[in-house]
Structure formats: C-alpha cells, structure tokens
Scaffold this motif. Structure first.
Motif, PDB file in Angstrom:
ATOM      1  N   THR A 114       2.963  10.893   4.762  1.00 43.35           N
ATOM      2  CA  THR A 114       2.515  10.025   3.673  1.00 43.35           C
ATOM      3  C   THR A 114       1.058  10.328   3.329  1.00 43.35           C
ATOM      4  N   ALA A 137      10.549  12.090  -3.364  1.00 44.62           N
ATOM      5  CA  ALA A 137       9.439  11.367  -2.759  1.00 44.62           C
ATOM      6  C   ALA A 137       9.494   9.935  -3.258  1.00 44.62           C
ATOM      7  N   SER A 152       7.066   6.311  -3.733  1.00 45.01           N
ATOM      8  CA  SER A 152       5.660   5.935  -3.769  1.00 45.01           C
ATOM      9  C   SER A 152       5.461   4.518  -4.297  1.00 45.01           C
ATOM     10  N   CYS A 153       4.293   3.976  -3.983  1.00 39.61           N
ATOM     11  CA  CYS A 153       3.895   2.674  -4.510  1.00 39.61           C
ATOM     12  C   CYS A 153       2.392   2.673  -4.722  1.00 39.61           C
ATOM     13  N   HIS A 154       1.953   2.115  -5.837  1.00 39.82           N
ATOM     14  CA  HIS A 154       0.537   1.874  -6.074  1.00 39.82           C
ATOM     15  C   HIS A 154       0.234   0.422  -5.720  1.00 39.82           C
ATOM     16  N   LYS A 170      13.410  10.517 -12.149  1.00 37.33           N
ATOM     17  CA  LYS A 170      12.572   9.482 -11.555  1.00 37.33           C
ATOM     18  C   LYS A 170      13.197   8.106 -11.741  1.00 37.33           C
ATOM     19  N   CYS A 174      -2.698   4.606  -3.840  1.00 39.34           N
ATOM     20  CA  CYS A 174      -1.288   4.994  -3.894  1.00 39.34           C
ATOM     21  C   CYS A 174      -0.853   5.494  -2.528  1.00 39.34           C
ATOM     22  N   SER A 175       0.348   5.081  -2.105  1.00 40.31           N
ATOM     23  CA  SER A 175       0.999   5.716  -0.954  1.00 40.31           C
ATOM     24  C   SER A 175       2.160   6.551  -1.501  1.00 40.31           C
ATOM     25  N   TRP A 176       2.270   7.785  -1.033  1.00 38.85           N
ATOM     26  CA  TRP A 176       3.267   8.747  -1.543  1.00 38.85           C
ATOM     27  C   TRP A 176       3.899   9.409  -0.322  1.00 38.85           C
ATOM     28  N   THR A 177       5.189   9.160  -0.114  1.00 35.28           N
ATOM     29  CA  THR A 177       5.870   9.627   1.091  1.00 35.28           C
ATOM     30  C   THR A 177       6.921  10.675   0.756  1.00 35.28           C
ATOM     31  N   LEU A 188       2.631  18.056  -4.300  1.00 34.74           N
ATOM     32  CA  LEU A 188       1.443  17.547  -4.977  1.00 34.74           C
ATOM     33  C   LEU A 188       0.305  18.546  -4.849  1.00 34.74           C
ATOM     34  N   ASP A 226      -4.175   8.528 -12.093  1.00 30.91           N
ATOM     35  CA  ASP A 226      -3.272   7.381 -12.203  1.00 30.91           C
ATOM     36  C   ASP A 226      -3.929   6.180 -12.873  1.00 30.91           C
TER      37      ASP A 226
END
Length: 334
Positions: A251, A273, A275-277, A116, A187-190, A202, A173
């Motif tokens: 996403t 992947a 991601s951003c919170h 990561k 959160c966006s998770w792509t 996930l 989270d």
C-alpha cells in the motif's frame, strides 16, 4: 530505536503544527507558510511512522508500506468486484467506468470493459477496505484522529488495445477536491496483484507535493482519453520519476498535490488496485469558482444533474458531502 533516530526525534520534539497553524488559501492552489524551519508539516508524531519515514514523506510526498493488507482481504475485494461486474449486486451511487478503446473484458456480460468502479461507499464489502485498522492507523499519521473517507475507487486497468488509452495522465488528485487543507488529505492505494511497469504501475514525481495545484484538462491523445481523466497542463517532463512496483497487499500513501499517473498495461491481464482518499474531519469546503478547478466542477455538476435528474440544486460541494463517510472519530465540518 537507533541513536540517530533518537537524536532526530529529540530535534523535532513534537514540532507538528497545531490545527490553528494549518491554513489554506480559499482557492484551488494552497498557499503555504512555515512558522518554524524544523517543523514537519505533512505528518503527525503518533509513534507509528519512524523519524526516517516521516522525513521521507516530508521530502517526497509518498510512502510505500509493504504487505499491509492481507491476501485474504484482497481476494474478498476481488470477488465482490466480480459480483458487481456480473451484475449480481446493485450498489446505489456506484459509477461504473469503461475504457474508451476496449470492447470486451473479464466478468462483464455486456462485453464492455470495466476499467474502474468509483464511489463504492454503499457496498459494505468494498467499503470495508476503507475501514481496515491497518490502513487507518497510517491514515491517522496524516489526517489526525478524525477521519472521513471521501473518495473510493477500484481500478481495473485493462490490457491496452493499441491506442494507449489504458494510460492515466499525470495529475494531482487535489484538482478533483473542493476541500482543504491539502496537507490533511491522503490517499491509500493498495495493489490487488503484482504491479509493475509492464502492467502500468503508478509513476510519481517525488517532491511535487510541495508545489501548488496546477491547471488540468484533457490531454490531446490520438486514441482518446477516458472520462474524467484530466492531466496537468504543464509540468517538467525532465523531473525525476519513480515507478512504484508493488506486490499484492502493498500500500502506498500519498499527498493530494503529488503529481502522479500510470503507464499502459502492456500485458494480457487486468491490473487491479483499490484505493480511498481520506480527509481530516475538520477539513472544510471551498468555492472553486474563479480557480483552475472550474472545469472539473462543471463536468461533475453536469454528470450529477443527469444522473439524479435535477436542476442546479446539486452543487460541487454537495456531490462530495454526499459521498463522504466517517470512518473514525468525529465528523466536524465535512
């Protein structure tokens, strides 16, 4: 718009709560109240999400948007990740995490697996993900117009070495965040490639976002647990699960109280992947002392003290304020 959707929209008729009604208890677990039984509390009506999509998020705590990020952008993020792993670029503040059980990895000259990249906000190419208009227009549905990017990650789940350490324990989270209210965080998770059950997609427990923040700690796994991978202490293992199998560029947006994790990567490849919170610009920091979040506060402060060679001057809140970056609107209280 369908007749049913028109009726639904008429029913809710801009029933999103104004900011004054959105509240949180200054503890690790948010206290929720409903001032009107028909209000949709988890999203705003800005004509992007359909009524059905809003109701789905309301009930389940996540929503998957297919083919949102272009293949070109995903490929550029991957190339930047490879450059970082080859140490061709140095990124201030970047945290490079390595799986406890893997001895070799792609793109890593020192033969240690990069599982990561965390806190890539100072890398202009990777941070571009957080500013993509196609991402932000959905984020705004949950945070409102003033948007802070608070936490960035590129996950490179390695092939499991047989010790099951490529798993990520079920968690919420919000355990990591000393800011509130939870309903204005998303959160966006792509997916950066095809993600399925074989390579550790996930897995989410729909509806758990309506509960409170639970106690987290390291799970007692025989093969060991990666640093900072805390898990929920007690959740119902019989709760229905959804495995989010995704294609490159798909996403998922999800609430910070949604219990989720990921399984082992049982393939020979690496599952990536990005991601951003995000948090609303008018979210606020809380003191987590005396709450279930004290253990993560202590761990983060110890890491920050060692990393920056300082005493107790840096607080848990400071570590988040330092990472947060405005991506849209105004930075009000974050």
């Amino acid at each position: 718009m369908s007749r049913a959707a028109e009726r639904l929209k008429l029913l809710i008729n801009h029933l999103d709560r104004p900011p004054a009604v959105i509240g949180a208890s200054p503890t690790s677990a948010q206290t929720f109240t409903h001032s009107h039984p028909h209000k949709l509390r988890y999203s705003f009506d800005n004509d992007l999400l359909t009524p059905d999509q809003r109701l789905f998020y309301e009930k389940n705590g996540f929503i998957l948007i297919k083919n949102l990020v272009s293949e070109e952008d995903v490929n550029m993020f991957r190339k930047e990740f490879e450059r970082i792993c080859r140490q061709e670029v140095k990124v201030p503040g970047l945290v490079v995490m390595r799986d406890v059980a893997i001895s070799k990895s792609e793109f890593v000259q020192d033969q240690k697996a990069v599982s990561k990249l965390q806190d890539f906000q100072e890398d202009s190419e990777l941070f571009r993900y957080c500013t993509l208009p196609e991402i932000l227009k959905y984020v705004e549905c949950f945070t409102g117009p003033n948007i802070m990017a608070m936490h960035t990650m590129l996950i490179n789940k390695p092939p499991d070495a047989g010790k099951k350490t490529s798993r990520h324990p079920m968690h919420q989270d919000l355990h990591y965040f000393p800011f509130r209210p939870a309903d204005r965080i998303v959160c966006s998770w792509t997916a950066m490639e095809k993600v399925n059950r074989q390579n550790g997609c996930l897995v989410v427990l729909p509806g758990t976002h309506t509960g409170t923040l639970q106690e987290h700690d390291y799970p007692e796994w025989e093969g060991g647990v990666n640093k900072m991978y805390h898990g929920v202490r007690g959740y119902d293992p019989q709760h229905p699960r959804v495995h989010l199998e995704m294609e490159k560029g798909d996403t998922v947006f999800f609430h910070p109280l949604l219990i989720h994790g990921s399984g082992m990567n049982q393939t020979q490849g690496f599952r990536k992947a990005i991601s951003c919170h995000y948090a609303a610009g008018d979210c606020y920091y809380i003191d987590v002392k005396g709450t279930t979040q004290e253990n993560i506060e202590k761990e983060v402060n110890e890491i920050a003290t060692k990393k920056y060679n300082v005493g107790n001057e840096i607080t848990f809140m400071d570590t988040w304020a330092f990472r947060g970056r405005l991506v849209q609107g105004e930075r009000i209280s974050m």
